[in-house]
Design a protein around this motif. Structure first.
Motif, PDB file in Angstrom:
ATOM      1  N   THR A   1       1.398  -0.768  -0.088  1.00 46.56           N
ATOM      2  CA  THR A   1      -0.255  -0.069  -0.107  1.00 46.56           C
ATOM      3  C   THR A   1       1.144   1.029   0.043  1.00 46.56           C
ATOM      4  N   ASP A   2       0.379   2.178   0.281  1.00 45.27           N
ATOM      5  CA  ASP A   2       1.534   3.550  -0.102  1.00 45.27           C
ATOM      6  C   ASP A   2       2.045   3.592   1.397  1.00 45.27           C
ATOM      7  N   LYS A   3       1.058   3.051   2.575  1.00 55.75           N
ATOM      8  CA  LYS A   3       1.626   3.579   4.210  1.00 55.75           C
ATOM      9  C   LYS A   3       2.925   1.840   4.379  1.00 55.75           C
TER      10      LYS A   3
ATOM     11  N   TRP B   1       4.974   1.002   1.213  1.00 53.15           N
ATOM     12  CA  TRP B   1       6.305   1.789   0.225  1.00 53.15           C
ATOM     13  C   TRP B   1       7.007   2.849   1.212  1.00 53.15           C
ATOM     14  N   GLU B   2       6.082   3.537   1.993  1.00 55.20           N
ATOM     15  CA  GLU B   2       6.575   5.003   3.264  1.00 55.20           C
ATOM     16  C   GLU B   2       7.457   4.128   4.115  1.00 55.20           C
TER      17      GLU B   2
END
Length: 163
Positions: free
Chosen positions: A91-93, A95-96
């Motif tokens: 998810t974007d989270k 990836w971060e």
């Protein structure tokens, strides 16, 4: 170093090296593959640990479910006939989290390499070095060359960012 690890003592050491950062390693595998299912992750983990260890299926799927609950992975079901398979992607989270943990891991890894090289020299000076066959030394040399090339590229990238 490289080669087949045969003793139970060495297997336990390898397992200990990889059980703590397993979450990060799984995120790296999923990030690099884009989307993957549990069996592929198990196979990659086995390669990562030089074929010595991999988590049990139940431990892996428990961890994957926890990572889904944390919002790091997104599952997607697919069917081949009646066989259900779940593929995971970041998810974007995720990836971060991976970007931040990768930066920290690289800094820690470079420091750890420095410590391990100093320790290796101390062990050699004490006459306690491990005897290594030529084939394993050749594999080790190739690995060192790959690491050198990666570090050369990283040095160039950092230098260009400083300009």
């Amino acid at each position: 170093m490289l080669g087949v690890v045969t003793t139970e003592f060495e297997r336990k050491i390898i397992k200990g090296l990889f059980t703590v950062p397993l979450k990060n390693i799984i995120l790296v595998i999923v990030g690099l593959k884009g989307e993957t299912h549990g069996y592929e992750i198990l196979k990659e983990l086995e390669k990562f640990t030089v074929g010595i260890w991999k988590p049990s299926h139940s431990n892996l799927y428990t961890l994957l479910n926890k990572m889904v609950e944390e919002g790091l992975l997104e599952p997607r079901e697919e069917y081949r006939g009646k066989v259900r398979r779940v593929k995971y992607r970041l998810t974007d989270k995720g990836w971060e989290y991976l970007r931040t943990s990768n930066d920290l891991a690289l800094r820690s890894l470079y420091t750890a390499i420095s410590y391990h090289e100093r320790l290796k020299k101390k062990i050699e000076n004490m006459g306690r070095e491990r005897k290594i066959d030529k084939e394993t030394l050749k594999e080790y040399l190739e690995l060192l060359k790959q690491i050198r090339d990666l570090l050369d590229d990283e040095i160039k990238a950092v230098e260009s960012r400083l300009e």
